[in-house]
Design a protein around this motif. Structure first.
Motif, PDB file in Angstrom:
ATOM      1  N   LYS A 179      20.447   4.516 -10.294  1.00  0.00           N
ATOM      2  CA  LYS A 179      21.094   3.892  -9.137  1.00  0.00           C
ATOM      3  C   LYS A 179      20.455   2.555  -8.777  1.00  0.00           C
ATOM      4  N   PHE A 180      19.116   2.467  -8.811  1.00  0.00           N
ATOM      5  CA  PHE A 180      18.431   1.286  -8.281  1.00  0.00           C
ATOM      6  C   PHE A 180      17.776   0.415  -9.347  1.00  0.00           C
ATOM      7  N   GLN A 181      17.755   0.872 -10.598  1.00  0.00           N
ATOM      8  CA  GLN A 181      17.188   0.066 -11.678  1.00  0.00           C
ATOM      9  C   GLN A 181      15.774  -0.415 -11.333  1.00  0.00           C
ATOM     10  N   ASN A 182      14.942   0.513 -10.870  1.00  0.00           N
ATOM     11  CA  ASN A 182      13.592   0.164 -10.419  1.00  0.00           C
ATOM     12  C   ASN A 182      12.503   0.793 -11.283  1.00  0.00           C
ATOM     13  N   GLY A 183      12.784   0.895 -12.575  1.00  0.00           N
ATOM     14  CA  GLY A 183      11.834   1.522 -13.489  1.00  0.00           C
ATOM     15  C   GLY A 183      10.551   0.752 -13.681  1.00  0.00           C
ATOM     16  N   ASN A 184      10.463  -0.456 -13.142  1.00  0.00           N
ATOM     17  CA  ASN A 184       9.214  -1.223 -13.228  1.00  0.00           C
ATOM     18  C   ASN A 184       8.140  -0.700 -12.279  1.00  0.00           C
ATOM     19  N   ILE A 185       8.534   0.130 -11.330  1.00  0.00           N
ATOM     20  CA  ILE A 185       7.580   0.659 -10.346  1.00  0.00           C
ATOM     21  C   ILE A 185       6.912   1.912 -10.925  1.00  0.00           C
ATOM     22  N   PRO A 186       5.562   1.994 -10.904  1.00  0.00           N
ATOM     23  CA  PRO A 186       4.874   3.195 -11.395  1.00  0.00           C
ATOM     24  C   PRO A 186       5.384   4.448 -10.684  1.00  0.00           C
TER      25      PRO A 186
ATOM     26  N   LYS B 221       0.820  -1.215   0.000  1.00  0.00           N
ATOM     27  CA  LYS B 221       0.000   0.000   0.000  1.00  0.00           C
ATOM     28  C   LYS B 221       0.852   1.263   0.000  1.00  0.00           C
ATOM     29  N   ALA B 222       2.164   1.129  -0.195  1.00  0.00           N
ATOM     30  CA  ALA B 222       3.086   2.235   0.045  1.00  0.00           C
ATOM     31  C   ALA B 222       3.421   3.018  -1.218  1.00  0.00           C
ATOM     32  N   ILE B 223       3.415   4.338  -1.079  1.00  0.00           N
ATOM     33  CA  ILE B 223       3.934   5.253  -2.090  1.00  0.00           C
ATOM     34  C   ILE B 223       5.095   5.996  -1.451  1.00  0.00           C
ATOM     35  N   LEU B 224       6.268   5.897  -2.046  1.00  0.00           N
ATOM     36  CA  LEU B 224       7.459   6.536  -1.500  1.00  0.00           C
ATOM     37  C   LEU B 224       7.675   7.884  -2.171  1.00  0.00           C
TER      38      LEU B 224
ATOM     39  N   ARG C  76       4.732   0.365  -3.903  1.00  0.00           N
ATOM     40  CA  ARG C  76       3.857   0.156  -5.062  1.00  0.00           C
ATOM     41  C   ARG C  76       4.049   1.256  -6.098  1.00  0.00           C
ATOM     42  N   ALA C  77       4.428   2.446  -5.640  1.00  0.00           N
ATOM     43  CA  ALA C  77       4.620   3.568  -6.553  1.00  0.00           C
ATOM     44  C   ALA C  77       5.588   4.558  -5.910  1.00  0.00           C
ATOM     45  N   ILE C  78       6.147   5.436  -6.743  1.00  0.00           N
ATOM     46  CA  ILE C  78       7.093   6.450  -6.268  1.00  0.00           C
ATOM     47  C   ILE C  78       6.700   7.799  -6.855  1.00  0.00           C
ATOM     48  N   MET C  79       6.734   8.831  -6.002  1.00  0.00           N
ATOM     49  CA  MET C  79       6.509  10.200  -6.466  1.00  0.00           C
ATOM     50  C   MET C  79       7.808  10.983  -6.293  1.00  0.00           C
ATOM     51  N   TYR C  80       8.411  11.353  -7.410  1.00  0.00           N
ATOM     52  CA  TYR C  80       9.658  12.107  -7.382  1.00  0.00           C
ATOM     53  C   TYR C  80       9.369  13.602  -7.353  1.00  0.00           C
ATOM     54  N   ASN C  81      10.369  14.364  -6.908  1.00  0.00           N
ATOM     55  CA  ASN C  81      10.221  15.815  -6.847  1.00  0.00           C
ATOM     56  C   ASN C  81      10.708  16.521  -8.105  1.00  0.00           C
ATOM     57  N   THR C  82      11.726  15.960  -8.752  1.00  0.00           N
ATOM     58  CA  THR C  82      12.273  16.573  -9.956  1.00  0.00           C
ATOM     59  C   THR C  82      12.707  15.486 -10.928  1.00  0.00           C
ATOM     60  N   LYS C  83      12.897  15.892 -12.172  1.00  0.00           N
ATOM     61  CA  LYS C  83      13.398  14.975 -13.191  1.00  0.00           C
ATOM     62  C   LYS C  83      14.782  14.451 -12.805  1.00  0.00           C
TER      63      LYS C  83
ATOM     64  N   ASP D  47      -3.919  11.262  -9.363  1.00  0.00           N
ATOM     65  CA  ASP D  47      -3.839  10.321 -10.487  1.00  0.00           C
ATOM     66  C   ASP D  47      -3.027   9.089 -10.118  1.00  0.00           C
ATOM     67  N   LEU D  48      -1.934   9.286  -9.368  1.00  0.00           N
ATOM     68  CA  LEU D  48      -1.114   8.149  -8.973  1.00  0.00           C
ATOM     69  C   LEU D  48      -1.889   7.226  -8.032  1.00  0.00           C
ATOM     70  N   ILE D  49      -2.701   7.787  -7.160  1.00  0.00           N
ATOM     71  CA  ILE D  49      -3.558   6.991  -6.288  1.00  0.00           C
ATOM     72  C   ILE D  49      -4.536   6.176  -7.115  1.00  0.00           C
ATOM     73  N   GLU D  50      -5.154   6.799  -8.109  1.00  0.00           N
ATOM     74  CA  GLU D  50      -6.109   6.100  -8.954  1.00  0.00           C
ATOM     75  C   GLU D  50      -5.458   4.962  -9.738  1.00  0.00           C
ATOM     76  N   ILE D  51      -4.255   5.211 -10.209  1.00  0.00           N
ATOM     77  CA  ILE D  51      -3.532   4.183 -10.971  1.00  0.00           C
ATOM     78  C   ILE D  51      -3.258   2.962 -10.091  1.00  0.00           C
ATOM     79  N   MET D  52      -2.833   3.205  -8.862  1.00  0.00           N
ATOM     80  CA  MET D  52      -2.576   2.090  -7.938  1.00  0.00           C
ATOM     81  C   MET D  52      -3.867   1.314  -7.658  1.00  0.00           C
ATOM     82  N   THR D  53      -4.968   2.042  -7.541  1.00  0.00           N
ATOM     83  CA  THR D  53      -6.241   1.405  -7.207  1.00  0.00           C
ATOM     84  C   THR D  53      -6.700   0.460  -8.300  1.00  0.00           C
ATOM     85  N   GLU D  54      -6.443   0.819  -9.559  1.00  0.00           N
ATOM     86  CA  GLU D  54      -7.012   0.067 -10.657  1.00  0.00           C
ATOM     87  C   GLU D  54      -6.005  -0.863 -11.350  1.00  0.00           C
ATOM     88  N   GLN D  55      -4.847  -1.000 -10.745  1.00  0.00           N
ATOM     89  CA  GLN D  55      -3.874  -1.944 -11.309  1.00  0.00           C
ATOM     90  C   GLN D  55      -4.350  -3.380 -11.094  1.00  0.00           C
TER      91      GLN D  55
END
Length: 418
Positions: A215-222, A173-176, A199-206, A410-418
């Motif tokens: 660094k972490f090769q975690n591009g599979n995470i929304p 249930k976690a968004i980092l 489950r998902a990550i919200m970044y601050n900048t590009k 939108d990120l919350i909605e995406i997690m909900t409907e995955q």
């Protein structure tokens, strides 16, 4: 296969859910969400904690939000200062839990020297994390026991115990919101697994997103890239601002700390004054963690109100941001909102990137560049106006709260409907 959605979105999600972009008004109070952060309060006006409070207050229009945090105010000691229990701050419910033990500075510094500079074990890294703090067994117990009452958990910053020990308890249930940048601790092996758990990550900048993916090769995470919203303040619209300092000045606003580059800034400024004989002054605002040098042209105003902060920004010639380690600088956005140019440490990819994309500031990597840039800015009012106006256009286009709220929802909605 993954695809991007939205007009300008960087969200990644499976192809079959690419049409999940919903309007904010469809969400409202249908989700109960926890924001987990190491400290929280009106006294904390910077960093990921301020971002957490800003986002929580804005999303509370759409979701039922609880903030889960500690009783600490000071990030150096983690001393319990708030009373444990529930309170309400600006319409957001806050649940506070005591820190088990304050930070032992000597022990923490010794452990830091070992894990950051010498060979060590994974157990020593975990011990370092506990010493880093704030470790609150009651907070972790609450997360584990009450996880079913929350739809999602947002964890702010990767660096502290509240995220490191709390996120794995509710990983599904976690968004980092990592607030990550290229700094020594992020290379510890304990974080390799952490950045693959949410489950998902919200970044601050590009720049933060690019660094973490590399660094972490975690591009599979929304994911998406949001940052913080800024909006016109009543103080910004007030034309009757007054400053006790009548001379021209540049300013630094934020925590006054060696880790923020303030020691280097003071050294550069004193050398600049000796060489240039410029009448310019340096006005410094914020909580002082380090000693501020005694100098006739360095004015320390301390921790000030929002009105005084905006008065300072409106009246300064340039905002200086000397930090090498930032995942987002809100004060840069506030300076541009005031149509002021900025001068930043170019060794910080985030700050440099913000200046390049906005065309709202200059950057330096050593004293010579600092001196040349400052000379250029102070000598040319037209240049300062051009950079400040471009910065304002950049903020208006990218950092309205309407845009930021939509990205989070939108990120919350995406997690909900995955």
């Amino acid at each position: 296969m993954v695809k991007r959605i939205g007009h300008d979105s960087n969200v990644l999600l499976p192809e079959e859910t690419q049409d999940q972009n919903k309007n904010n008004d469809q969400i409202r109070k249908s989700y109960k969400i926890a924001f987990v952060v190491q400290r929280y309060g009106l006294e904390i006006n910077g960093g990921a904690e301020f971002l957490c409070r800003d986002v929580a207050e804005h999303l509370s229009k759409y979701c039922d939000i609880d903030v889960i945090t500690t009783c600490a105010i000071d990030y150096v000691t983690w001393k319990n200062e708030y009373e444990p229990g529930e309170s309400c701050i600006n319409g957001v419910y806050v649940k506070r839990f005591p820190v088990d033990f304050p930070r032992e500075t000597k022990r923490f510094n010794k452990c830091s020297e070992k894990v950051l500079c010498k060979e060590h074990s994974i157990d020593e890294e975990i011990e370092w994390m506990k010493l880093q703090g704030p470790y609150s067994s009651k907070l972790f117990q609450y997360i584990e026991e009450k996880k079913d009452i929350y739809d999602y958990f947002f964890f702010f910053t990767y660096l502290y115990c509240t995220t490191f020990f709390g996120l794995p308890l509710v990983a599904d249930k976690a968004i980092l919101v990592p607030a990550a940048h290229d700094e020594p601790p992020i290379y510890l092996s304990i974080f390799n697994d952490l950045f693959h758990k949410p489950r998902a990550i919200m970044y601050n900048t590009k720049e933060e997103k690019d660094f973490v993916l590399r660094k972490f090769q975690n591009g599979n995470i929304p994911y998406d890239v949001a940052g913080s919203g800024v909006s016109l303040s009543e103080y910004l619209e007030n034309n009757n601002s007054k400053m006790s300092i009548k001379e021209n000045f540049i300013t630094y606003i934020g925590r006054i700390d060696e880790s923020k580059g303030c020691g280097e800034l003071f050294g550069f400024f004193k050398k600049y004054k000796e060489e240039s004989h410029s009448p310019i002054k340096l006005v410094v605002l914020g909580k002082a963690i380090m000693k501020i040098p005694s100098h006739p042209d360095i004015a320390y105003l301390g921790f000030v109100s929002e009105e005084e902060k905006y008065n300072t920004l409106k009246n300064c010639d340039v905002l200086i941001m000397p930090s090498k380690y930032e995942s987002l600088s809100i004060v840069l956005l506030e300076a541009w909102l005031c149509k002021k140019p900025v001068l930043v440490n170019g060794q910080c990819e985030v700050l440099k990137g913000q200046c390049i994309r906005s065309n709202g500031g200059l950057w330096y990597e050593n004293y010579e560049e600092f001196s040349e840039c400052l000379n250029l800015l102070l000598a040319d009012e037209n240049l300062r106006d051009q950079l400040g106006n471009r910065g304002r256009e950049f903020v208006d286009m990218n950092y309205s709260w309407e845009n930021i709220e939509k990205k989070y929802l939108d990120l919350i909605e995406i997690m909900t409907e995955q």
